[in-house]
Design a protein around this motif. Structure first.
Motif, PDB file in Angstrom:
ATOM      1  N   UNK A 138     -25.914 -23.365-124.430  1.00  0.00           N
ATOM      2  CA  UNK A 138     -26.578 -21.830-124.738  1.00  0.00           C
ATOM      3  C   UNK A 138     -27.953 -22.147-124.850  1.00  0.00           C
ATOM      4  N   UNK A 139     -29.133 -21.713-124.029  1.00  0.00           N
ATOM      5  CA  UNK A 139     -30.039 -20.965-124.808  1.00  0.00           C
ATOM      6  C   UNK A 139     -30.379 -19.957-125.206  1.00  0.00           C
ATOM      7  N   UNK A 140     -30.986 -19.135-126.429  1.00  0.00           N
ATOM      8  CA  UNK A 140     -32.061 -18.300-126.614  1.00  0.00           C
ATOM      9  C   UNK A 140     -32.896 -18.807-126.923  1.00  0.00           C
ATOM     10  N   UNK A 141     -33.549 -17.947-125.612  1.00  0.00           N
ATOM     11  CA  UNK A 141     -35.200 -18.278-125.925  1.00  0.00           C
ATOM     12  C   UNK A 141     -36.296 -16.994-125.977  1.00  0.00           C
ATOM     13  N   UNK A 142     -36.811 -16.991-127.017  1.00  0.00           N
ATOM     14  CA  UNK A 142     -37.662 -15.718-127.646  1.00  0.00           C
ATOM     15  C   UNK A 142     -38.935 -16.341-127.114  1.00  0.00           C
ATOM     16  N   UNK A 143     -40.218 -15.348-126.346  1.00  0.00           N
ATOM     17  CA  UNK A 143     -41.224 -16.000-125.757  1.00  0.00           C
ATOM     18  C   UNK A 143     -42.066 -14.289-127.284  1.00  0.00           C
ATOM     19  N   UNK A 144     -42.971 -14.255-127.544  1.00  0.00           N
ATOM     20  CA  UNK A 144     -43.776 -13.342-128.456  1.00  0.00           C
ATOM     21  C   UNK A 144     -44.819 -13.294-127.617  1.00  0.00           C
ATOM     22  N   UNK A 145     -45.438 -12.695-127.207  1.00  0.00           N
ATOM     23  CA  UNK A 145     -47.097 -12.720-127.073  1.00  0.00           C
ATOM     24  C   UNK A 145     -48.189 -11.616-126.850  1.00  0.00           C
ATOM     25  N   UNK A 146     -49.584 -11.253-127.170  1.00  0.00           N
ATOM     26  CA  UNK A 146     -50.007 -10.490-127.146  1.00  0.00           C
ATOM     27  C   UNK A 146     -51.278 -10.156-126.162  1.00  0.00           C
ATOM     28  N   UNK A 147     -51.548  -9.264-125.875  1.00  0.00           N
ATOM     29  CA  UNK A 147     -51.992  -8.227-124.785  1.00  0.00           C
ATOM     30  C   UNK A 147     -53.364  -7.158-124.810  1.00  0.00           C
ATOM     31  N   UNK A 148     -53.629  -7.833-124.077  1.00  0.00           N
ATOM     32  CA  UNK A 148     -55.258  -6.743-124.520  1.00  0.00           C
ATOM     33  C   UNK A 148     -54.934  -5.775-122.465  1.00  0.00           C
ATOM     34  N   UNK A 183     -42.935 -10.345-117.142  1.00  0.00           N
ATOM     35  CA  UNK A 183     -42.406 -11.729-117.654  1.00  0.00           C
ATOM     36  C   UNK A 183     -40.868 -12.311-117.907  1.00  0.00           C
ATOM     37  N   UNK A 184     -39.979 -11.678-117.413  1.00  0.00           N
ATOM     38  CA  UNK A 184     -39.369 -12.114-117.655  1.00  0.00           C
ATOM     39  C   UNK A 184     -38.755 -11.977-116.286  1.00  0.00           C
ATOM     40  N   UNK A 185     -39.119 -11.875-115.458  1.00  0.00           N
ATOM     41  CA  UNK A 185     -38.962 -11.841-113.751  1.00  0.00           C
ATOM     42  C   UNK A 185     -39.175 -12.971-113.209  1.00  0.00           C
ATOM     43  N   UNK A 186     -40.836 -13.037-114.025  1.00  0.00           N
ATOM     44  CA  UNK A 186     -41.245 -14.622-113.371  1.00  0.00           C
ATOM     45  C   UNK A 186     -40.414 -15.615-114.293  1.00  0.00           C
ATOM     46  N   UNK A 187     -39.515 -15.555-115.235  1.00  0.00           N
ATOM     47  CA  UNK A 187     -39.662 -16.188-115.723  1.00  0.00           C
ATOM     48  C   UNK A 187     -37.958 -16.688-115.069  1.00  0.00           C
ATOM     49  N   UNK A 188     -37.614 -16.198-115.110  1.00  0.00           N
ATOM     50  CA  UNK A 188     -35.862 -15.991-114.496  1.00  0.00           C
ATOM     51  C   UNK A 188     -36.135 -16.533-113.176  1.00  0.00           C
ATOM     52  N   UNK A 189     -37.082 -16.204-112.117  1.00  0.00           N
ATOM     53  CA  UNK A 189     -37.870 -16.825-110.780  1.00  0.00           C
ATOM     54  C   UNK A 189     -37.363 -17.789-111.155  1.00  0.00           C
ATOM     55  N   UNK A 218     -25.798 -26.212-115.979  1.00  0.00           N
ATOM     56  CA  UNK A 218     -24.249 -25.229-116.551  1.00  0.00           C
ATOM     57  C   UNK A 218     -24.799 -24.282-117.565  1.00  0.00           C
ATOM     58  N   UNK A 219     -25.860 -24.732-117.536  1.00  0.00           N
ATOM     59  CA  UNK A 219     -26.285 -23.791-118.942  1.00  0.00           C
ATOM     60  C   UNK A 219     -26.383 -22.566-118.806  1.00  0.00           C
ATOM     61  N   UNK A 220     -26.585 -21.846-119.727  1.00  0.00           N
ATOM     62  CA  UNK A 220     -26.954 -19.904-119.885  1.00  0.00           C
ATOM     63  C   UNK A 220     -28.308 -19.615-120.789  1.00  0.00           C
ATOM     64  N   UNK A 221     -29.516 -19.475-119.718  1.00  0.00           N
ATOM     65  CA  UNK A 221     -30.430 -19.099-120.348  1.00  0.00           C
ATOM     66  C   UNK A 221     -30.629 -17.635-121.011  1.00  0.00           C
ATOM     67  N   UNK A 222     -30.861 -17.028-122.309  1.00  0.00           N
ATOM     68  CA  UNK A 222     -30.748 -15.920-122.450  1.00  0.00           C
ATOM     69  C   UNK A 222     -32.345 -15.481-122.828  1.00  0.00           C
ATOM     70  N   UNK A 223     -32.856 -14.989-122.205  1.00  0.00           N
ATOM     71  CA  UNK A 223     -35.279 -14.978-122.365  1.00  0.00           C
ATOM     72  C   UNK A 223     -35.120 -13.348-122.985  1.00  0.00           C
ATOM     73  N   UNK A 224     -35.237 -13.343-123.989  1.00  0.00           N
ATOM     74  CA  UNK A 224     -35.968 -12.613-124.737  1.00  0.00           C
ATOM     75  C   UNK A 224     -37.361 -11.943-123.881  1.00  0.00           C
ATOM     76  N   UNK A 225     -38.015 -11.356-124.567  1.00  0.00           N
ATOM     77  CA  UNK A 225     -39.856 -11.390-124.682  1.00  0.00           C
ATOM     78  C   UNK A 225     -39.856 -10.469-125.226  1.00  0.00           C
ATOM     79  N   UNK A 226     -40.909 -10.586-126.305  1.00  0.00           N
ATOM     80  CA  UNK A 226     -41.601  -9.002-126.995  1.00  0.00           C
ATOM     81  C   UNK A 226     -43.173  -9.630-126.918  1.00  0.00           C
ATOM     82  N   UNK A 227     -43.203  -8.521-125.928  1.00  0.00           N
ATOM     83  CA  UNK A 227     -45.026  -8.208-126.116  1.00  0.00           C
ATOM     84  C   UNK A 227     -45.504  -7.493-127.183  1.00  0.00           C
ATOM     85  N   UNK A 228     -47.106  -7.380-126.828  1.00  0.00           N
ATOM     86  CA  UNK A 228     -47.824  -6.676-128.486  1.00  0.00           C
ATOM     87  C   UNK A 228     -48.679  -6.482-128.150  1.00  0.00           C
TER      88      UNK A 228
END
Lengths: 544, 74, 366, 397
Positions: D288-298, D325-331, D372-382
């Motif tokens: 299982x992968x816990x993926x955490x994406x964090x980014x800044x936006x303007x 972003x989650x949708x892009x990643x998931x696709x 077979x792996x599970x990928x959980x993606x959490x996105x944290x935009x600022x």
């Protein structure tokens, strides 16, 4: 600029320090009956004339002492070397007219006249007596005036020299913006006087020698006692005394005769025409050699770094001086390697160029029919020819030739498709860089550029690096009067790094160069860094 | 090529020998000749195109156990 | 004495450092990564520790006879003929080692820069330069090296800094992944190179202050070790262990990766400078040692007449040793290091020291 | 003695100089390769296409600036075939009057036929040969690589340079030869390369240009993903964004989300500084992968006319951006993991870092494990900045 003035010289040199036999290596060294004066004036005169036969510039002036027929005097001097006004005023007039009036008549005899003349008659600063013919001849030829008196076997040598010479002018080869503007001239005594004016200490020693079998050139060894290493001074003297050459016409003769590594292209003895620079080197513990008749004084030992140091570095602010030093180092590297690097890169290692640059050079070279090495060699050679022409031609034409020639040849060669414009740029940069540092060293560098170019044309960067390594090895094997040529870089001497790339402020130049001035290392007093609290306090008080 | 090689060795002898003979350094002379002969013996066959066995073979044979242990097995 | 030059401790340290760095930074990261992969740094640290031991051993032995070199004192320790034999072995080893280095030198130039040029060209050029340096004597090439070493160290560090942007230090993870045995295997190759510090047994009589020999040896090993560590870590972070072990001369590829603001590219030239200057110093040191050794063994008055004849031996030996580069690499990876360590770097010095201690003899004190 | 050695050295140099110069290549004897393309022909041979620079076209600026003179071709494209790359190059060299010189080649394009059949065999050439750069950019194209190289660039001098600059500016996923190779050799990750295509772009300007030039230029249209060394499928631009997110390589670009209060109007957010953390978990069975994406936006553009500066609106924008972003990643994940079963994200390496011993068991068949792996993606935009405006200026009251 070169105003020729009449230069009057004070008196004859004090020859007391010349060790016997060192100045004259011919037969006159041993005392021979035939070389002594006799009491007969005619015989003496005849003998002198025998020596100086076919020397039309020798003047023999005969006259009578106090109008007495029995006391004949002969004055012998070299035309142009003796100060004639002094001769006529101080000697002839005094002896023939003034002295007889004041002197007691009883003394005016054949035997008494000599002493009278010696003590009261001759109004010049320095006189000397001798009874040896060879000394008389030498004195005449050095510009002194010899006075022979009837019935006396000793002659009086009057130091009334004076000849045409150049006045002190600005240095031509070491031009600076800020700093003294005087240069050495051809006249040795003027030069030593200039030096003495800079260093008014009894510790400044000026020892005289006479070199050259025929030229009999005056040479002096200059050093500061207690600062210069005695061993070095002795060694300099030893090497100078060993010289046996017919004539010494310039300091360059001596330079090549006393070098440690005579085969090296690098000069191991430095020269300068600036008294301030000379004084600075003496203060570092070096020994100077000055030769009469040349404005260039030699200093030993010499290290390579000196060629990258300019007198200006010590007069300007140290930040500036350090910056300029770095530029000079860059110029050294450029003038040595720029054309070779260019050849190596564009014929072997094109991958090192950024793509746009490569394409642009490729476009320029598209029409060039020769290999890059010939192109560069051709341009370098024409540049060297132009430079030589620029120096040899009369001044006004010379400048025009070098600038116009460079412009026209470069431009035309590019237009004609003979060379790529990149080559012209490289050659120009190389040429300009070689002007940046000291002339003598730049000659060696200019020469060595060509073999390095050949090596890089044969083996690319490998050839370039290999030849640089050989060069460094060679430089490391050199010594100048025992001091490694590349010191203080190799062997590293951390303390001396203050005057290599950096030029630390004067208040931090505590010590003399370690290898040269180790005998008396300290040159700066304690706490010389400017820090004047009372001034600051006063300012503070004003605020309050 | 062999001619060039011989020439090079002759040149070296020409440069080395006179100085040694003048100083009468016979021991040095022997040592110099030994090394020159060794160099010549090693280089002549190569220039003529013979393949000499590498001297490393002996070392390789002796250290075979260790080098086998060190060999990467992938 | 045959060599009248004297060098300072700093010069000796510099000399030994250049000597080791030159070959180590090029080939070792790849060899070590073959075994220990991303834990190559672990192997290198192990090698540094072992190198310090070897340096200590060599200096301890040398300082028992501070006015003699390893060609001379075995006679005092083992008796005349066995001693001569040991001296002769060392001369042969220096010749052999030097021929290997010269071969590496040529192979490197041919592989990386000028594939069309015959290898003999590089060999001839480098041997003649080394002969020139050797004839000039210890002092001269030590002095020249004082210019080269800062250049080499500076280049390595600058390359590291420039490549920093492209590095990914995740590549070094996971740590301690390799088997201890593999780490050990990986340490043997760098150790073989660090062990060359044993040449200090020739240098000790020519030191200004022989007492500082311990420090000289240790500092040389530490300097090279530090640089190698930097190099290996940088290279692995740049390429990952898989590519590093595949490449012949990884450091070169590392330099080729550097792009600084699309202005400086392909800094291979810097690597060439490092290798050509460093390699030259290394070859010169062993060349000098071999010439001096033969002169001392044969009790000659000067080693200089031997230099050119030995040069011919070196040239012919270096072309003879290996038929191709993979044989060279195979030899350098798996045969040379154990051979050098066991026989010459540790074995013989240890033997000499033991006998010397057992018989209680020692040379003049300083 | 010293002089004798110098004499010897001079002699050696003198010997080397005339017959030396083995490796010497004058620049005007070089055919400078700017880009290379590789295709596989029907009979399974390698077809190598080279774009060679024509140096005379690069001569200093300005001489043809008038536009009157007909524009020259800046490059010449040649093709050769052979069993290996070098064989193809040798066959190609028969047609080229100069020495082919690789060091300035900046792109390598794999045609689809080559990529589908596996690139490992041919890419070895570029690593082994000292001339080509490790920093060449790698591309795949649908159809033949030859066509891509034959195209022309209006902005740059040659299409190879144009393509390389596209990669350098990283609007899509871009990869250098060295990284590509690294991904090929590592069991924990599979390579991917940007897809380029010929697009109808622009209209040639000036007299006579229409006939001379094909107005097709090259553009990046997605990413080709590989399983081991074989191309297995394509990602479109939006999925490529997902790939970039999961690689932590989004250097720039924008996210378009609906305005919170007026869903028919859009707002654009520029991205800066993204950070990704991949944390694998393994229980012996599944990964299982816990993926955490964090980014800044303007906030850079706003079509709607609402005031977006309120904290709750910002929260909402962040949520919408996260979803996007989650949708892009998931696709991207769905394509790579679901459709093709290839780990192009380097998750295997992340796994290796954490589970050293377990990795040895799974590394042989990592791609199956990954499927077979599970990928959980959490996105944290600022949302950190709102551009130069406080709020929309044209708001009518």
């Amino acid at each position: 600029m070169r105003r020729v003035t009449r230069h009057i010289k004070g008196g004859c040199r004090n020859k007391a320090k010349i060790p016997p036999g060192s100045s004259n290596k011919d037969s006159s060294a041993e005392l021979d009956e035939s070389l002594l004066l006799t009491e007969n004036l005619t015989t003496n005169l005849f003998r002198i004339k025998q020596f100086l036969i076919d020397c039309s510039d020798i003047v023999y002036r005969e006259f009578l002492f106090a109008q007495r027929e029995d006391i004949r005097l002969v004055m012998i001097y070299t035309d142009g070397l003796a100060d004639k006004s002094q001769l006529s005023d101080q000697i002839m007039r005094a002896l023939s007219l003034e002295l007889p009036l004041s002197a007691p008549q009883a003394d005016i005899t054949r035997s008494g006249a000599y002493h009278l003349i010696k003590e009261r008659g001759v109004c010049v600063h320095q006189i000397k007596e001798t009874n040896r013919l060879d000394e008389i001849i030498e004195a005449i030829l050095s510009g002194d005036t010899v006075l022979l008196v009837e019935g006396n076997s000793t002659a009086i040598i009057n130091g009334a020299r004076g000849w045409e010479s150049r006045s002190i002018s600005e240095p031509d080869t070491e031009v600076i913006v800020r700093g003294p503007r005087e240069a050495f001239v051809e006249n040795l005594s003027t030069n030593t006087a200039m030096l003495r004016r800079k260093l008014k200490s009894h510790l400044l020693k000026i020892e005289a020698l006479r070199l050259g079998r025929i030229s009999k050139t005056d040479v002096v060894i200059i050093y500061i006692k207690g600062v210069a290493n005695e061993k070095l001074v002795t060694e300099v003297k030893r090497r100078l005394r060993k010289i046996d050459l017919d004539g010494i016409l310039g300091s360059g003769y001596i330079e090549e005769l006393i070098e440690d590594n005579p085969w090296s292209p690098f000069p191991q003895i430095n020269h300068t025409e600036r008294p301030d620079r000379m004084a600075a080197r003496l203060l570092e513990g070096r020994v100077g050699i000055m030769v009469d008749g040349t404005p260039f004084a030699l200093t030993v030992p010499n290290v390579f770094i000196e060629y990258l140091q300019a007198p200006e570095d010590y007069y300007e602010r140290f930040y500036f001086a350090t910056g300029v030093r770095i530029i000079r180092f860059a110029a050294l590297v450029l003038s040595l390697t720029a054309p070779s690097l260019y050849v190596a890169i564009i014929t072997f290692h094109q991958e090192m160029l950024p793509t746009p640059l490569l394409l642009s050079i490729a476009a320029q070279r598209e029409s060039v029919p020769y290999p890059a090495i010939f192109e560069v060699l051709f341009m370098e050679l024409s540049f060297e020819i132009l430079r030589e022409a620029g120096i040899r031609l009369p001044r006004q034409i010379g400048q025009a030739v070098s600038i116009v020639g460079a412009l026209i040849i470069g431009e035309a060669a590019v237009r004609a498709g003979l060379v790529a414009s990149a080559t012209v740029i490289v050659v120009a940069i190389t040429g300009i860089s070689s002007f940046v540092f000291f002339y003598s060293a730049s000659i060696a560098i200019r020469m060595l550029r060509f073999p390095i170019m050949m090596a890089s044309a044969a083996l690319g960067l490998f050839g370039l690096i290999s030849s640089i390594i050989v060069l460094v090895l060679h430089l490391c094997s050199l010594r100048s009067f025992g001091i490694p040529y590349l010191s203080p870089v190799a062997p590293i001497s951390v303390g001396d790094m203050k005057d290599v790339v950096l030029r630390v402020p004067w208040w931090a130049m505590y010590n003399r160069p370690r290898l040269i001035g180790w005998k008396n290392p300290r040159r700066l007093g304690p706490e010389q860094k400017p820090d004047f609290p009372e001034v600051k306090n006063r300012g503070g008080a004003g605020d309050a | 090529m062999p001619v060039l090689l011989v020439l090079v060795f002759l040149l070296i002898i020409f440069l080395e020998a006179p100085g040694l003979i003048k100083k009468k350094w016979w021991r040095e002379m022997i040592a110099v000749s030994f090394f020159l002969l060794l160099g010549f013996a090693l280089s002549l066959p190569q220039v003529l195109g013979f393949e000499l066995p590498s001297p490393n073979i002996v070392i390789e044979a002796i250290f075979k156990p260790i080098s086998d242990w060190l060999r990467v097995t992938t | 004495m045959l060599e009248d030059g004297r060098i300072s401790s700093r010069q000796a340290t510099f000399l030994m450092s250049t000597m080791i760095i030159a070959t180590v930074v090029l080939f070792v990261p790849s060899i070590t990564a073959k075994y220990a992969r991303q834990d190559a740094w672990l192997s290198i640290i192990a090698a540094i520790l072992a190198g310090l031991l070897i340096a200590r051993l060599a200096t301890t032995l040398g300082l028992r006879y501070p006015d003699k070199s390893i060609f001379e004192y075995p006679e005092d320790i083992l008796g005349k003929w066995p001693g001569k034999l040991v001296g002769l072995l060392y001369v042969c080893w220096f010749l052999h080692l030097n021929a290997e280095v010269i071969r590496e030198y040529g192979s490197f130039m041919v592989t990386a820069f000028m594939p069309e040029t015959p290898i003999i060209v590089f060999i001839l050029v480098v041997v003649s330069i080394a002969a020139y340096a050797t004839i000039n004597g210890l002092e001269v090439f030590s002095r020249a090296n004082e210019i080269f070493l800062p250049l080499i160290v500076g280049s390595v560090i600058i390359l590291f800094i420039l490549a920093l942007g492209q590095m990914n230090f995740h590549m070094l993870l996971p740590m301690f992944d390799a088997e201890p045995e593999d780490v050990l295997k990986g340490a043997i190759a760098p150790e073989g190179w660090f062990g060359e510090v044993a040449v200090i047994t020739v240098l000790i009589p020519y030191l200004n202050k022989p007492r500082e020999a311990h420090r000289v040896g240790a500092l040389a090993v530490l300097t090279c070790g530090g640089l190698l560590l930097l190099d290996a870590v940088g290279i692995i972070a740049l390429f990952g262990p898989n590519l590093v072990e595949a490449w012949l001369i990884t450091t070169l590829n590392g330099a080729r990766m550097i792009i600084v603001a699309s202005f400086i590219e392909r800094l291979e030239a810097v690597i060439m400078i490092i290798w050509v200057t460093g390699g030259l110093i290394k070859i010169t040191v062993f060349y000098w040692a071999a010439a001096l050794g033969s002169a001392q063994l044969l009790k000659l008055k000067d080693y200089r007449p031997l230099v050119v004849p030995i040069g011919t031996v070196l040239v012919s030996l270096s072309t003879l040793l290996h038929p191709n580069i993979s044989d060279l690499l195979q030899f350098l990876t798996s045969v040379w290091p154990p051979y050098a360590i066991i026989v010459f770097e540790a074995g013989l010095p240890l033997l000499l020291l033991t006998v010397s201690l057992a018989r209680g003899i020692r040379g003049a004190r300083v | 003695m010293n002089r004798k050695i110098i004499l010897l050295m001079v002699l050696i140099l003198a010997l080397l100089f005339p017959e030396g110069c083995w490796s010497r290549r004058e620049i005007n004897e070089l055919a400078i390769v700017l880009g290379a393309g590789l295709d596989r022909t029907a009979d399974n041979k390698v077809q190598l296409t080279l774009q060679l620079a024509r140096p005379s076209a690069f001569s200093g600026g300005g001489e043809n600036a008038g536009g009157e003179a007909p524009r020259q071709n800046n490059s010449w494209v040649v093709t050769g075939t052979g069993d290996t790359v070098l064989d193809a190059e040798n066959n190609l060299a028969l047609k080229v009057s100069r020495h082919i010189y690789w060091s300035h080649s900046i792109i390598i394009v794999y045609g689809e036929s080559m990529a589908r059949g596996g690139v490992r065999d041919v890419s070895n050439f570029f690593m082994r040969n000292p001339q080509p750069r490790e920093t060449s950019w790698i591309f795949v194209t649908e159809g033949e690589a030859k066509n891509v190289l034959e195209s022309h660039s209006e902005l740059e001098k040659t299409s190879a340079q144009s393509i390389a600059f596209l990669a350098r500016n990283q609007p899509g996923y871009s990869i250098m030869l060295e990284d590509f190779q690294q991904n090929l050799t590592s069991p924990g990750t599979n390579p991917a390369a940007p897809r380029i295509q010929l697009l109808k772009l622009g209209q040639p300007q000036g007299v006579g240009m229409e006939e001379r030039l094909r107005h097709e230029e090259v553009g990046i249209t997605g990413t080709g993903i590989f399983k081991d060394d074989k191309l297995v499928g394509w990602l479109d631009m939006s999925e490529t964004r997902g790939l970039l997110w999961l690689h932590g390589k989004v250097k720039e670009g924008a996210i378009i989300v609906p305005s919170p209060g007026q869903p028919d109007k859009k707002i654009s957010l520029a991205i800066s500084r993204d950070k990704i953390k991949v944390n694998p978990e393994y229980d012996g069975e599944t990964v299982k992968f816990n993926v955490n994406i964090e980014f800044d936006m303007e906030l850079l553009e706003q079509q709607s006319n609402e005031d977006l500066t309120q904290p709750e609106k910002i929260k909402e924008i962040e949520r919408l951006a996260a979803e996007e972003v989650l949708e892009q990643c998931n696709s991207a994940l769905a394509k790579a993991q679901g459709d093709y079963g290839t780990d192009i994200f380097g998750f295997g390496e992340a796994f290796h870092r954490k589970y050293k011993t377990e990795w040895k068991k799974v590394k042989g068949h990592w791609n199956d494990e990954f499927q077979k792996a599970r990928v959980d993606i959490a996105v944290e935009p600022h949302l950190r900045l709102t551009g130069m405006l406080h709020r929309r200026a044209s708001l009518k009251r």
